[in-house]
Write a protein that holds these residues in place. Sequence first.
Motif, PDB file in Angstrom:
ATOM      1  N   ALA A  75       0.812  -1.213   0.000  1.00 12.55           N
ATOM      2  CA  ALA A  75       0.000   0.000   0.000  1.00 12.55           C
ATOM      3  C   ALA A  75       0.846   1.265   0.000  1.00 12.55           C
ATOM      4  N   LEU A  76       2.140   1.105   0.253  1.00 19.44           N
ATOM      5  CA  LEU A  76       3.028   2.265   0.343  1.00 19.44           C
ATOM      6  C   LEU A  76       4.124   2.168  -0.704  1.00 19.44           C
ATOM      7  N   PRO A  77       4.515   3.287  -1.295  1.00 18.82           N
ATOM      8  CA  PRO A  77       5.557   3.269  -2.328  1.00 18.82           C
ATOM      9  C   PRO A  77       6.886   2.732  -1.806  1.00 18.82           C
ATOM     10  N   TYR A  78       7.582   2.030  -2.684  1.00 18.75           N
ATOM     11  CA  TYR A  78       8.903   1.509  -2.372  1.00 18.75           C
ATOM     12  C   TYR A  78       9.946   2.623  -2.463  1.00 18.75           C
ATOM     13  N   ILE A  79       9.815   3.436  -3.502  1.00 17.33           N
ATOM     14  CA  ILE A  79      10.701   4.592  -3.691  1.00 17.33           C
ATOM     15  C   ILE A  79       9.813   5.834  -3.689  1.00 17.33           C
ATOM     16  N   PRO A  80       9.840   6.632  -2.626  1.00 22.32           N
ATOM     17  CA  PRO A  80       8.909   7.769  -2.512  1.00 22.32           C
ATOM     18  C   PRO A  80       9.297   8.933  -3.425  1.00 22.32           C
ATOM     19  N   PHE A  81       8.699   8.979  -4.619  1.00 22.25           N
ATOM     20  CA  PHE A  81       9.022  10.017  -5.597  1.00 22.25           C
ATOM     21  C   PHE A  81       8.628  11.412  -5.120  1.00 22.25           C
ATOM     22  N   PHE A  82       7.565  11.505  -4.318  1.00 22.24           N
ATOM     23  CA  PHE A  82       6.984  12.815  -3.999  1.00 22.24           C
ATOM     24  C   PHE A  82       7.299  13.303  -2.586  1.00 22.24           C
ATOM     25  N   ASP A  83       8.212  12.651  -1.908  1.00 21.06           N
ATOM     26  CA  ASP A  83       8.536  13.069  -0.545  1.00 21.06           C
ATOM     27  C   ASP A  83       9.203  14.441  -0.480  1.00 21.06           C
ATOM     28  N   ILE A  94       2.972  -8.061   9.601  1.00 21.96           N
ATOM     29  CA  ILE A  94       1.647  -7.737  10.124  1.00 21.96           C
ATOM     30  C   ILE A  94       1.177  -6.470   9.398  1.00 21.96           C
ATOM     31  N   PRO A  95      -0.121  -6.352   9.117  1.00 21.67           N
ATOM     32  CA  PRO A  95      -0.597  -5.189   8.360  1.00 21.67           C
ATOM     33  C   PRO A  95      -0.378  -3.869   9.078  1.00 21.67           C
ATOM     34  N   GLU A  96      -0.271  -3.915  10.419  1.00 23.42           N
ATOM     35  CA  GLU A  96      -0.005  -2.678  11.162  1.00 23.42           C
ATOM     36  C   GLU A  96       1.377  -2.123  10.830  1.00 23.42           C
ATOM     37  N   TYR A  97       2.295  -3.026  10.451  1.00 22.73           N
ATOM     38  CA  TYR A  97       3.648  -2.577  10.095  1.00 22.73           C
ATOM     39  C   TYR A  97       3.751  -2.333   8.593  1.00 22.73           C
ATOM     40  N   PHE A  98       3.336  -3.323   7.775  1.00 22.50           N
ATOM     41  CA  PHE A  98       3.361  -3.176   6.321  1.00 22.50           C
ATOM     42  C   PHE A  98       1.949  -3.333   5.767  1.00 22.50           C
ATOM     43  N   PRO A  99       1.226  -2.232   5.602  1.00 28.76           N
ATOM     44  CA  PRO A  99      -0.133  -2.322   5.064  1.00 28.76           C
ATOM     45  C   PRO A  99      -0.147  -2.777   3.605  1.00 28.76           C
ATOM     46  N   THR A 100      -1.211  -3.487   3.243  1.00 26.26           N
ATOM     47  CA  THR A 100      -1.393  -3.959   1.867  1.00 26.26           C
ATOM     48  C   THR A 100      -2.771  -3.526   1.379  1.00 26.26           C
ATOM     49  N   LYS A 101      -3.020  -3.761   0.091  1.00 23.97           N
ATOM     50  CA  LYS A 101      -4.332  -3.444  -0.479  1.00 23.97           C
ATOM     51  C   LYS A 101      -4.699  -4.507  -1.510  1.00 23.97           C
ATOM     52  N   ASN A 102      -5.986  -4.835  -1.558  1.00 23.31           N
ATOM     53  CA  ASN A 102      -6.528  -5.747  -2.577  1.00 23.31           C
ATOM     54  C   ASN A 102      -5.813  -7.100  -2.624  1.00 23.31           C
ATOM     55  N   LEU A 103      -5.506  -7.654  -1.471  1.00 25.08           N
ATOM     56  CA  LEU A 103      -4.803  -8.941  -1.438  1.00 25.08           C
ATOM     57  C   LEU A 103      -5.674 -10.044  -2.048  1.00 25.08           C
ATOM     58  N   PRO A 104      -5.119 -10.864  -2.954  1.00 25.05           N
ATOM     59  CA  PRO A 104      -5.864 -12.021  -3.448  1.00 25.05           C
ATOM     60  C   PRO A 104      -6.015 -13.083  -2.363  1.00 25.05           C
ATOM     61  N   LYS A 105      -6.896 -14.046  -2.593  1.00 24.81           N
ATOM     62  CA  LYS A 105      -7.201 -15.037  -1.562  1.00 24.81           C
ATOM     63  C   LYS A 105      -6.046 -16.001  -1.284  1.00 24.81           C
ATOM     64  N   ASP A 106      -5.048 -16.070  -2.191  1.00 21.30           N
ATOM     65  CA  ASP A 106      -3.925 -16.978  -1.952  1.00 21.30           C
ATOM     66  C   ASP A 106      -2.730 -16.275  -1.304  1.00 21.30           C
ATOM     67  N   TYR A 107      -2.939 -15.060  -0.817  1.00 21.92           N
ATOM     68  CA  TYR A 107      -1.934 -14.322  -0.047  1.00 21.92           C
ATOM     69  C   TYR A 107      -2.386 -14.283   1.402  1.00 21.92           C
TER      70      TYR A 107
END
Length: 408
Positions: free
Chosen positions: A130-138, A204-217
């Motif tokens: 859910a968060l950029p790996y390389i923050p272009f706009f920071d 844990i999602p509290e540390y690394f949030p995700t979005k739209n996870l498929p059912k096999d994740y």
Amino acid sequence: MIILCIPYTHTLSHLSRPLVLAKELKSRGHEVIFAGESSNTAFIRQEGFSVLPVYEPDPEILFGNIRKGKLRFISNAEIEHMIEADLALYSVVKPDIVLTDGRFTAPISTHMAKIVHAAIVNASSTEYRALPYIPFFDWLHERLIKRDTRLWKILDQLNLRLEMLVFDNIMNIFKRLSKKHGLKKTITSTNCLTGKDITFLADIPEYFPTKNLPKDYYHIGPITWQSNLSPPAWWPPNARNQLIYITMGTTGLGDFFQLAYNLFQEGQYTCVMTTGRQSERMPTIPGHIYIEEYIDGDMVVKACDAVVCHGGNGTIYQALLHGKPIIGISTIPDQAYNMRRVESLRVGMSLSWKEFYTNPKMLLDTIHAVLANTYFAKNARQMQKILKTCRPAKTAADIMERYMKTKS
């Protein structure tokens, strides 16, 4: 089941996670076989598992490319070589399922061999982060765009799409091989560490949030290795001052250790430092600095006041599991990404390699700032409460067994 584990054995973080899961699977009666070629495979054998040889990329080249910011982190020829090695290994072992951690050719090779594939990976190494790996706009100051606004969230999503588009097209061999071999799921450089059939997110999602996870994740939580190393003769340390644990994993830079050693001779803090065989042996100075190649990390973290590390995912979670604040000196982008989360959650502070190398004393200043502000430790203890509820190895083993029952 016959389970073949292929970690990237040159780094203990990729080796230790499948090793913990393998012990759980073995306790349930499954046969687990490892493959790898580095000297770290000794840790696997110590746990009673056999290890077959398999080709692995040279860490000096791989991490050298990553540190230099090369998006083409490995050559096409190396990838082809790894796939050939995978297939040769499968023909010998004939596994029911392949479990990997850091083997980026496995999603393709297991498809070619028609074998079930599960992988342990961090959320940051998936397209569902859910968060950029390389923050272009920071570079945009918060006075211009506040970070909790809708506009900033839109910029984050644009950032994510751009970085994945660039990365995946520069390393387009994964896409070409996916098309060539008819994979249902297109493999890219963004998702090449994930599983073909099952992906375990060691977060844990509290540390690394995700979005739209498929059912096999599946979020299973961090998998931390309980070392069976005996305490050194000097344990416990004669800590005259606050105790600092320094560990740079196995992707650190050798120069770091001598510079840090010189700092801690001054005696402002007592220090336990592990070098992971990345530096020449330095003498222990009782009461000031204690040096070991490896040590039981949980034992030291439990006793220390703060952890100094390279920003590796495993070490960060190990510190938080014991409610300890973190000072990170990252050397590769993954670690910098981890440390941005540490700072965002206010469980520690980050120091760039350049800052440290230019002025090593900044490390002592940063340690002092973290220890002087009690909210770092307080926030780390809050994360500890969440992490204590995770049962990652049991959860992952349950999922693998359920999945394989549907295949029988």
